[in-house]
Design a protein around this motif. Structure first.
Motif, PDB file in Angstrom:
ATOM      1  N   TYR A 147       0.834  -1.202   0.000  1.00 43.09           N
ATOM      2  CA  TYR A 147       0.000   0.000   0.000  1.00 43.09           C
ATOM      3  C   TYR A 147       0.865   1.247   0.000  1.00 43.09           C
ATOM      4  N   PHE A 148       1.955   1.225   0.772  1.00 42.20           N
ATOM      5  CA  PHE A 148       2.834   2.395   0.857  1.00 42.20           C
ATOM      6  C   PHE A 148       3.945   2.364  -0.197  1.00 42.20           C
ATOM      7  N   GLY A 149       3.874   1.386  -1.111  1.00 41.38           N
ATOM      8  CA  GLY A 149       4.837   1.352  -2.212  1.00 41.38           C
ATOM      9  C   GLY A 149       6.219   0.907  -1.816  1.00 41.38           C
ATOM     10  N   ASN A 150       6.352   0.190  -0.719  1.00 41.54           N
ATOM     11  CA  ASN A 150       7.653  -0.252  -0.242  1.00 41.54           C
ATOM     12  C   ASN A 150       8.011  -1.637  -0.779  1.00 41.54           C
ATOM     13  N   THR A 151       9.302  -1.919  -0.846  1.00 42.22           N
ATOM     14  CA  THR A 151       9.773  -3.224  -1.305  1.00 42.22           C
ATOM     15  C   THR A 151      10.098  -4.099  -0.102  1.00 42.22           C
TER      16      THR A 151
END
Length: 498
Positions: free
Chosen positions: A270-274
């Motif tokens: 959701y927060f675009g983290n890997t």
């Protein structure tokens, strides 16, 4: 609607859905589902070259979601997934009392559906620009083969496939060109509308026998069948022929840790983290706290055993090792947070969701198992703690003898019955409650309470045997069994181990 930076959250319906997902994960956007799906050992087994697997599990464990992710990977590898659902088999004529004929009808009907869906998939490829040269060559050769074997183009065969014989279709499947590709047939949700009748059992039993035959007849056809656990047991205990497929059964089950990892993946995507899924699976749960803190209050500011507990332990203690339970609980809490204009889900938001969550779990369980035990909701509600049990201070928790005694009392005031005619005794009721996850076995560990589910230890299905465990009503149901004092539940329910 994914975020690339941390910001205060507003838990409107779009945000809740974007973070926690759909309760029915198979209805999720496929790309998002693929990004947050946790691939367990069961997933890898389903991906194997074994011709036939039955995927068995309770409602809410994610059978359809797993099938959806598998089918997407099949397409990515230029193979052909075929998903067959209830509406697809309506035209199969199985109106016969001859069991062998019913198996044959299923084989012929399924063969034609598979053939039709394969033609549809190839025709869709023809309409698009195929970039993979090897795949393009294969499709061109298949078009030539189809025309030479059947004397018709694929577009024409799609409308006349019902005229083809089973032997013609089987011969086509066995062609060396066709065998270059793997076709995986996913039969999902065929137990929809299940009534546990003799006809239902015979129909699905015949279907399983037919699938087994088809998987042996054609080397590149693989079958994956999703069934609810209650449906599988009804068939398994009513038809001796199903002993031949017992070795093909995979129980879809999750650990709390795997479900928590799935929640972490949902938050991070959701927060675009890997992230590295393998690292997450090997991590300690307390290492997830910084990620959870983006969405949840750090600690549960409640009372009793829950006081100052990490929020993830509260969440894991309330779910029945079913991903859908966690999505439901988080969704309800998120809606409460929205009404209170909280930018994180707070303790109060969770507390306000417990009653609805518990009522929904009881209703779902009643709906799931009423075909086997029509008065299941009444049985569950009558397990409410008595004044005596409340006075002792450990309601909803039993030794084996105490549980059997309580069920003797409950059944003496009711007219319970099993649809299959099995006798109603305290032992058979205990086994039933354990099987449906209303009762769990439990043992104390240094890390907390270890709750043991039927899917993990099936030894008490036919007889409630004493293996030295205590038993308890799962916390997910406690708020639906109206306690004299809601706050007392936090004193009674111990948190699951990490």
């Amino acid at each position: 609607m994914e975020k690339t930076i941390q910001e205060d959250l507003s838990f409107n319906e779009e945000t809740i859905r974007s973070i926690f997902g759909h309760e029915a994960a198979e209805d999720e956007d496929i790309e998002r589902l693929k990004r947050y799906y946790v691939k367990t050992e069961i997933f890898n087994s389903m991906r194997s070259s074994i011709p036939l697997y039955l995927l068995v599990g309770h409602k809410g464990v994610g059978k359809s979601a797993l099938i959806k992710v598998l089918s997407l990977e099949d397409k990515d590898e230029c193979n052909f997934p075929i998903i067959i659902q209830p509406g697809d088999v309506l035209n199969i004529n199985i109106d016969t009392n001859n069991f062998l004929q019913r198996i044959r009808d299923w084989k012929e009907g399924l063969s034609k559906i598979i053939f039709k869906e394969l033609l549809y998939s190839v025709n869709e490829l023809v309409k698009t620009k195929i970039e993979n040269e090897k795949m393009k060559k294969w499709v061109d050769n298949l078009l030539t083969l189809t025309n030479s074997v059947f004397g018709r183009k694929i577009s024409e065969l799609q409308n006349s496939y019902l005229d083809l014989s089973h032997s013609e279709i089987t011969a086509f499947f066995k062609n060396s060109l066709f065998e270059e590709k793997i076709v995986t047939v996913y039969l999902d949700d065929l137990d929809r509308g299940w009534k546990n009748s003799k006809t239902d059992i015979e129909n699905l039993s015949a279907m399983l026998n037919a699938v087994r035959d088809l998987s042996r007849d054609t080397s590149n056809l693989r079958f994956r069948v999703g069934l609810r656990s209650d449906v599988y047991y009804a068939i398994r205990t009513s038809d001796e022929t199903t002993d031949k497929i017992d070795g093909s059964v995979l129980w879809l089950k999750w650990t709390n840790h795997e479900i928590l990892v799935m929640l972490i993946k949902r938050i991070e995507t959701y927060f675009g983290n890997t992230f590295d899924e393998k690292v997450l699976l090997k991590s300690n749960q307390n290492e997830f706290q910084p990620i959870l803190n983006k969405v949840f209050e750090d600690r549960f500011n409640g009372k009793g055993h829950w006081e100052n507990a990490p929020m993830y332990r509260v969440l894991m203690s309330l779910i029945r090792k079913r991903p859908r339970d966690l999505v439901k609980l988080c969704t309800l809490a998120g809606r409460n947070a929205y009404m209170q204009e909280h930018s994180k889900i707070m303790t109060s938001d969770l507390e306000k969701s417990f009653l609805n969550y518990s009522n929904d779990r009881l209703t779902d369980t009643g709906n799931e198992y009423q075909s086997e035990f029509p008065m299941v909701k009444e049985l569950l509600l009558k397990m409410k703690p008595s004044q005596n049990e409340l006075a002792i201070g450990e309601p909803c928790r039993f030794t084996r003898a105490e549980l059997l005694k309580k069920l003797d009392e409950v059944s003496s005031m009711s007219h319970f019955y099993f649809v299959d005619g099995k006798s109603v005794t305290s032992s058979t009721l205990s086994a039933f409650l354990y099987k449906i996850n209303f009762i769990t076995a439990r043992k104390q560990t240094q890390q907390g309470i270890k709750r043991i589910y039927y899917d993990e230890n099936q030894y008490i299905y036919n007889d409630f045997t004493d293996f030295g465990f205590d038993y308890e009503i799962h916390p997910a149901f406690r708020w639906a069994l109206p306690p004299a004092n809601i706050s007392s539940l936090f004193q009674q329910i111990e948190l699951s181990e990490e």
